[in-house]
Design a protein around this motif. Structure first.
Motif, PDB file in Angstrom:
ATOM      1  N   SER A  27       0.768  -1.141  -0.044  1.00  0.00           N
ATOM      2  CA  SER A  27       0.167  -0.087  -0.017  1.00  0.00           C
ATOM      3  C   SER A  27       0.916   1.230   0.062  1.00  0.00           C
ATOM      4  O   SER A  27       0.659   2.280  -0.733  1.00  0.00           O
ATOM      5  CB  SER A  27      -1.021   0.073   1.327  1.00  0.00           C
ATOM      6  OG  SER A  27      -1.817  -0.925   1.076  1.00  0.00           O
ATOM      7  N   LYS A  30       2.399   1.606  -3.618  1.00  0.00           N
ATOM      8  CA  LYS A  30       1.701   2.362  -4.445  1.00  0.00           C
ATOM      9  C   LYS A  30       1.373   3.683  -4.146  1.00  0.00           C
ATOM     10  O   LYS A  30       1.395   4.640  -5.140  1.00  0.00           O
ATOM     11  CB  LYS A  30       0.399   1.490  -4.362  1.00  0.00           C
ATOM     12  CG  LYS A  30       0.321   0.329  -4.741  1.00  0.00           C
ATOM     13  CD  LYS A  30      -0.937  -0.567  -4.779  1.00  0.00           C
ATOM     14  CE  LYS A  30      -0.823  -1.983  -5.377  1.00  0.00           C
ATOM     15  NZ  LYS A  30      -2.226  -2.866  -5.044  1.00  0.00           N
ATOM     16  N   VAL A  31       1.254   4.190  -2.878  1.00  0.00           N
ATOM     17  CA  VAL A  31       0.983   5.454  -2.698  1.00  0.00           C
ATOM     18  C   VAL A  31       2.215   6.498  -3.056  1.00  0.00           C
ATOM     19  O   VAL A  31       1.919   7.653  -3.753  1.00  0.00           O
ATOM     20  CB  VAL A  31       0.552   5.859  -1.157  1.00  0.00           C
ATOM     21  CG1 VAL A  31       0.563   7.276  -0.951  1.00  0.00           C
ATOM     22  CG2 VAL A  31      -0.777   5.299  -0.842  1.00  0.00           C
ATOM     23  N   ALA A  34       2.439   6.996  -6.820  1.00  0.00           N
ATOM     24  CA  ALA A  34       1.439   7.774  -7.506  1.00  0.00           C
ATOM     25  C   ALA A  34       1.737   9.257  -6.958  1.00  0.00           C
ATOM     26  O   ALA A  34       1.545  10.091  -7.738  1.00  0.00           O
ATOM     27  CB  ALA A  34      -0.144   7.509  -6.805  1.00  0.00           C
ATOM     28  N   ILE A  48      -2.142  14.154   1.127  1.00  0.00           N
ATOM     29  CA  ILE A  48      -2.254  13.114  -0.159  1.00  0.00           C
ATOM     30  C   ILE A  48      -2.069  11.621   0.303  1.00  0.00           C
ATOM     31  O   ILE A  48      -2.805  11.023   0.004  1.00  0.00           O
ATOM     32  CB  ILE A  48      -1.147  13.682  -0.985  1.00  0.00           C
ATOM     33  CG1 ILE A  48      -1.357  15.041  -1.657  1.00  0.00           C
ATOM     34  CG2 ILE A  48      -1.222  12.633  -2.236  1.00  0.00           C
ATOM     35  CD1 ILE A  48      -2.768  15.349  -2.263  1.00  0.00           C
ATOM     36  N   GLN A  51      -4.972  10.644   2.336  1.00  0.00           N
ATOM     37  CA  GLN A  51      -6.298  10.655   1.482  1.00  0.00           C
ATOM     38  C   GLN A  51      -5.995   9.195   0.790  1.00  0.00           C
ATOM     39  O   GLN A  51      -6.988   8.401   0.501  1.00  0.00           O
ATOM     40  CB  GLN A  51      -6.251  11.660   0.667  1.00  0.00           C
ATOM     41  CG  GLN A  51      -7.153  11.826  -0.462  1.00  0.00           C
ATOM     42  CD  GLN A  51      -7.383  12.914  -1.203  1.00  0.00           C
ATOM     43  OE1 GLN A  51      -6.465  13.495  -1.502  1.00  0.00           O
ATOM     44  NE2 GLN A  51      -8.529  13.032  -2.008  1.00  0.00           N
ATOM     45  N   LYS A  52      -4.880   8.992   0.011  1.00  0.00           N
ATOM     46  CA  LYS A  52      -4.889   7.823  -0.652  1.00  0.00           C
ATOM     47  C   LYS A  52      -5.048   6.394   0.248  1.00  0.00           C
ATOM     48  O   LYS A  52      -5.277   5.211  -0.504  1.00  0.00           O
ATOM     49  CB  LYS A  52      -3.399   7.765  -1.318  1.00  0.00           C
ATOM     50  CG  LYS A  52      -3.245   8.696  -2.591  1.00  0.00           C
ATOM     51  CD  LYS A  52      -3.747   8.235  -3.748  1.00  0.00           C
ATOM     52  CE  LYS A  52      -3.391   9.211  -4.889  1.00  0.00           C
ATOM     53  NZ  LYS A  52      -3.893   9.032  -6.057  1.00  0.00           N
TER      54      LYS A  52
END
Length: 88
Positions: A27, A30-31, A34, A48, A51-52
């Motif tokens: 996780s 991935k964040v 991004a 951010i 939020q993700k």
């Protein structure tokens, strides 16, 4: 599943395995990817990421905190009115 409580290198390895098996590492990766791919870098990286990962934004937290304070005040006023009505 609890985080292992071992010390030293064994503890680090156990913690690493736990974080990998529970999906935390995936996780976060991935964040971060991004976030890195964004052309316009955000001013608040923490928001951010939060939020993700599905957490509330700071602005949401502040609104909820203000609402809680207002409800506490209204509750106190209610009980003061009840007390004034009951006690002559």
């Amino acid at each position: 599943m609890k985080l292992p409580k071992e010390s030293g290198e064994r503890g680090q390895e156990a913690s690493k395995k736990y974080l990998e098996s529970s999906g935390v590492v995936d996780s976060l990766t991935k964040v971060l990817f991004a976030l890195n791919e964004k052309n316009d870098k955000p001013t608040s990286t923490f928001e951010i990421i939060q939020q993700k990962l599905g957490g509330p934004l700071v602005s949401d937290y502040k609104k909820l905190h203000a609402e809680k304070s207002e409800l506490q005040i209204n509750t106190m006023i209610f009980w003061l009115n009840i007390h004034a009505y009951i006690v002559p």
